[in-house]
Every structure is written in structure tokens, then in C-alpha cells.
Motif scaffolding. Structure first.
Motif, PDB file in Angstrom:
ATOM      1  N   TYR A  72       0.851  -1.189   0.000  1.00 34.17           N
ATOM      2  CA  TYR A  72       0.000   0.000   0.000  1.00 34.17           C
ATOM      3  C   TYR A  72       0.884   1.235   0.000  1.00 34.17           C
ATOM      4  N   LEU A  73       0.696   2.086  -1.021  1.00 31.45           N
ATOM      5  CA  LEU A  73       1.543   3.258  -1.211  1.00 31.45           C
ATOM      6  C   LEU A  73       0.765   4.542  -0.979  1.00 31.45           C
ATOM      7  N   SER A  74       1.403   5.492  -0.306  1.00 32.12           N
ATOM      8  CA  SER A  74       0.881   6.853  -0.181  1.00 32.12           C
ATOM      9  C   SER A  74       1.738   7.724  -1.077  1.00 32.12           C
ATOM     10  N   ILE A  75       1.081   8.496  -1.929  1.00 29.74           N
ATOM     11  CA  ILE A  75       1.798   9.327  -2.889  1.00 29.74           C
ATOM     12  C   ILE A  75       1.411  10.779  -2.668  1.00 29.74           C
ATOM     13  N   PHE A  76       2.443  11.631  -2.565  1.00 28.66           N
ATOM     14  CA  PHE A  76       2.218  13.063  -2.427  1.00 28.66           C
ATOM     15  C   PHE A  76       2.939  13.766  -3.549  1.00 28.66           C
ATOM     16  N   PRO A  77       2.341  14.645  -4.249  1.00 27.02           N
ATOM     17  CA  PRO A  77       0.970  15.135  -4.175  1.00 27.02           C
ATOM     18  C   PRO A  77      -0.004  14.131  -4.785  1.00 27.02           C
ATOM     19  N   PRO A  78      -1.236  14.115  -4.268  1.00 24.04           N
ATOM     20  CA  PRO A  78      -2.224  13.136  -4.741  1.00 24.04           C
ATOM     21  C   PRO A  78      -2.549  13.247  -6.228  1.00 24.04           C
ATOM     22  N   GLU A  79      -2.310  14.411  -6.831  1.00 22.06           N
ATOM     23  CA  GLU A  79      -2.596  14.578  -8.254  1.00 22.06           C
ATOM     24  C   GLU A  79      -1.713  13.688  -9.119  1.00 22.06           C
ATOM     25  N   LYS A  80      -0.526  13.375  -8.635  1.00 16.53           N
ATOM     26  CA  LYS A  80       0.397  12.522  -9.391  1.00 16.53           C
ATOM     27  C   LYS A  80       0.209  11.044  -9.074  1.00 16.53           C
ATOM     28  N   GLY A  81      -0.744  10.733  -8.221  1.00 18.46           N
ATOM     29  CA  GLY A  81      -0.930   9.362  -7.754  1.00 18.46           C
ATOM     30  C   GLY A  81      -1.182   8.366  -8.857  1.00 18.46           C
ATOM     31  N   ARG A  82      -2.137   8.646  -9.728  1.00 19.36           N
ATOM     32  CA  ARG A  82      -2.495   7.706 -10.791  1.00 19.36           C
ATOM     33  C   ARG A  82      -1.328   7.514 -11.758  1.00 19.36           C
ATOM     34  N   GLU A  83      -0.657   8.612 -12.104  1.00 14.11           N
ATOM     35  CA  GLU A  83       0.478   8.548 -13.034  1.00 14.11           C
ATOM     36  C   GLU A  83       1.606   7.689 -12.459  1.00 14.11           C
ATOM     37  N   LEU A  84       1.947   7.914 -11.186  1.00 15.76           N
ATOM     38  CA  LEU A  84       3.017   7.135 -10.558  1.00 15.76           C
ATOM     39  C   LEU A  84       2.608   5.678 -10.357  1.00 15.76           C
ATOM     40  N   MET A  85       1.345   5.436 -10.016  1.00 13.59           N
ATOM     41  CA  MET A  85       0.892   4.044  -9.853  1.00 13.59           C
ATOM     42  C   MET A  85       0.986   3.283 -11.175  1.00 13.59           C
ATOM     43  N   ASP A  86       0.650   3.943 -12.273  1.00  9.90           N
ATOM     44  CA  ASP A  86       0.781   3.295 -13.582  1.00  9.90           C
ATOM     45  C   ASP A  86       2.243   2.962 -13.878  1.00  9.90           C
ATOM     46  N   ALA A  87       3.146   3.880 -13.558  1.00  9.75           N
ATOM     47  CA  ALA A  87       4.570   3.638 -13.784  1.00  9.75           C
ATOM     48  C   ALA A  87       5.083   2.508 -12.894  1.00  9.75           C
ATOM     49  N   ILE A  88       4.621   2.479 -11.659  1.00  5.09           N
ATOM     50  CA  ILE A  88       5.035   1.416 -10.732  1.00  5.09           C
ATOM     51  C   ILE A  88       4.509   0.070 -11.200  1.00  5.09           C
ATOM     52  N   GLU A  89       3.245   0.025 -11.614  1.00  2.73           N
ATOM     53  CA  GLU A  89       2.671  -1.228 -12.137  1.00  2.73           C
ATOM     54  C   GLU A  89       3.426  -1.699 -13.374  1.00  2.73           C
ATOM     55  N   HIS A  90       3.801  -0.763 -14.227  1.00  3.49           N
ATOM     56  CA  HIS A  90       4.524  -1.106 -15.446  1.00  3.49           C
ATOM     57  C   HIS A  90       5.902  -1.699 -15.129  1.00  3.49           C
ATOM     58  N   ASN A  91       6.535  -1.221 -14.059  1.00  2.00           N
ATOM     59  CA  ASN A  91       7.890  -1.653 -13.688  1.00  2.00           C
ATOM     60  C   ASN A  91       7.913  -2.604 -12.501  1.00  2.00           C
ATOM     61  N   HIS A  92       6.812  -3.307 -12.222  1.00  2.00           N
ATOM     62  CA  HIS A  92       6.769  -4.132 -11.004  1.00  2.00           C
ATOM     63  C   HIS A  92       7.795  -5.269 -11.027  1.00  2.00           C
ATOM     64  N   ARG A  93       8.149  -5.771 -12.186  1.00  3.62           N
ATOM     65  CA  ARG A  93       9.157  -6.841 -12.244  1.00  3.62           C
ATOM     66  C   ARG A  93      10.538  -6.320 -11.865  1.00  3.62           C
ATOM     67  N   THR A  94      10.869  -5.135 -12.340  1.00  5.42           N
ATOM     68  CA  THR A  94      12.151  -4.524 -11.997  1.00  5.42           C
ATOM     69  C   THR A  94      12.211  -4.199 -10.510  1.00  5.42           C
ATOM     70  N   ILE A  95      11.096  -3.710  -9.969  1.00  3.30           N
ATOM     71  CA  ILE A  95      11.037  -3.404  -8.537  1.00  3.30           C
ATOM     72  C   ILE A  95      11.224  -4.675  -7.724  1.00  3.30           C
ATOM     73  N   ARG A  96      10.583  -5.768  -8.132  1.00  5.44           N
ATOM     74  CA  ARG A  96      10.730  -7.045  -7.426  1.00  5.44           C
ATOM     75  C   ARG A  96      12.170  -7.538  -7.497  1.00  5.44           C
ATOM     76  N   TYR A  97      12.811  -7.396  -8.644  1.00  6.85           N
ATOM     77  CA  TYR A  97      14.207  -7.804  -8.795  1.00  6.85           C
ATOM     78  C   TYR A  97      15.103  -6.981  -7.866  1.00  6.85           C
ATOM     79  N   ASP A  98      14.931  -5.662  -7.869  1.00  6.06           N
ATOM     80  CA  ASP A  98      15.731  -4.793  -6.998  1.00  6.06           C
ATOM     81  C   ASP A  98      15.504  -5.126  -5.525  1.00  6.06           C
ATOM     82  N   LEU A  99      14.250  -5.405  -5.179  1.00  2.00           N
ATOM     83  CA  LEU A  99      13.952  -5.806  -3.806  1.00  2.00           C
ATOM     84  C   LEU A  99      14.646  -7.119  -3.469  1.00  2.00           C
ATOM     85  N   GLY A 100      14.626  -8.058  -4.396  1.00  4.43           N
ATOM     86  CA  GLY A 100      15.303  -9.339  -4.190  1.00  4.43           C
ATOM     87  C   GLY A 100      16.790  -9.183  -3.969  1.00  4.43           C
TER      88      GLY A 100
END
Length: 133
Positions: A72-100
Motif C-alpha cells: 500500500y503506497l501513499s503518494i504526495f501530491p495526490p494529483e500525481k498518484g495515478r500517473e506514478l501508480m501506472d509507472a510502478i505497475e509497469h515496472n513491477h518486475r524490476t522493482i521485485r528484482y531490486d527488492l530481491g
């Protein structure tokens, strides 16, 4: 004459299963906190170049078999929330790899990550505004 009451112990099976459930919940919470900390550091590093943008990890819920983690992510400012969530969803494999790469010594299996926008702060602010009226 007052007799001391003896406490009747639970059957061994019930107390043992209760102990296992408690240990499992503690383990899942510990893993959730570890993932929350590392993902928070990862997002902080990624958003450092984006002035005026903050992504924080408000909670991580891990499934019992460690196959899925809901982030669960909190994004500030809220206006950029949808844009950043789309980018995060698009890069979820890279994020998982970096987390690993960060938690490979603590966890054997890195769970699949599902990202959700945590709008509880926006909701609380909305309720506060309604109460002030």
C-alpha cells in the motif's frame, strides 16, 4: 478454609497450535516490516530526482505462504498518484528484482508484489473537512 484453585491446562494440541499460529503471525509481520523498509528505501532513491514528489510505503501485507505481498503506497501530491501508480505497475518486475537484491540474505523466496494506492489519508482529510462545516 479456602482452597486454591488449580488452573486446568489446555490440551497440548490446542496450546501447541495456538503457539504455532502466534509464531507464524509474528514471522509474517517481521517479513512485512522488512519489505516495507526496503521498498521505502527503494522508492525514496527512485523519486529523489523528482522534486516535490514523495512515495511512501504505508503497509505491506504478506500472504501465509509468502507468495504474494500487497503493498500500500501513499503518494504526495495526490494529483500525481495515478500517473506514478501506472509507472510502478509497469515496472513491477524490476522493482521485485531490486527488492530481491536487497533482501536476498534474509528471504529465500521474494513474493509477487501487488501495488495499491493507500488513500486513507485523503479520506481522513475529507472527513475532517466535512466535520469542520
Amino acid at each position: 478454609m479456602v482452597f486454591a484453585q488449580k488452573s486446568v491446562p489446555l490440551p497440548l494440541e490446542k496450546s501447541f497450535s495456538r503457539l504455532l499460529r502466534n509464531m507464524e503471525a509474528t514471522r509474517l509481520n517481521r517479513i512485512g516490516r522488512l519489505l516495507q523498509k526496503e521498498l521505502g528505501d527503494l522508492f525514496l532513491k527512485q523519486t529523489k530526482n523528482m522534486r516535490g514528489t514523495l512515495v511512501s510505503v504505508s503497509a505491506v501485507r504478506v500472504s501465509a505462504d509468502l507468495s504474494v505481498a500487497k503493498v500500500y503506497l501513499s503518494i504526495f501530491p495526490p494529483e500525481k498518484g495515478r500517473e506514478l501508480m501506472d509507472a510502478i505497475e509497469h515496472n513491477h518486475r524490476t522493482i521485485r528484482y531490486d527488492l530481491g537484491q536487497r533482501v536476498r540474505m534474509q528471504l529465500r523466496k521474494i513474493p509477487e508484489l501487488s501495488f495499491f494506492l493507500d488513500d486513507s489519508l485523503d479520506y481522513a482529510e475529507h472527513i475532517d473537512q466535512l466535520l469542520k462545516k
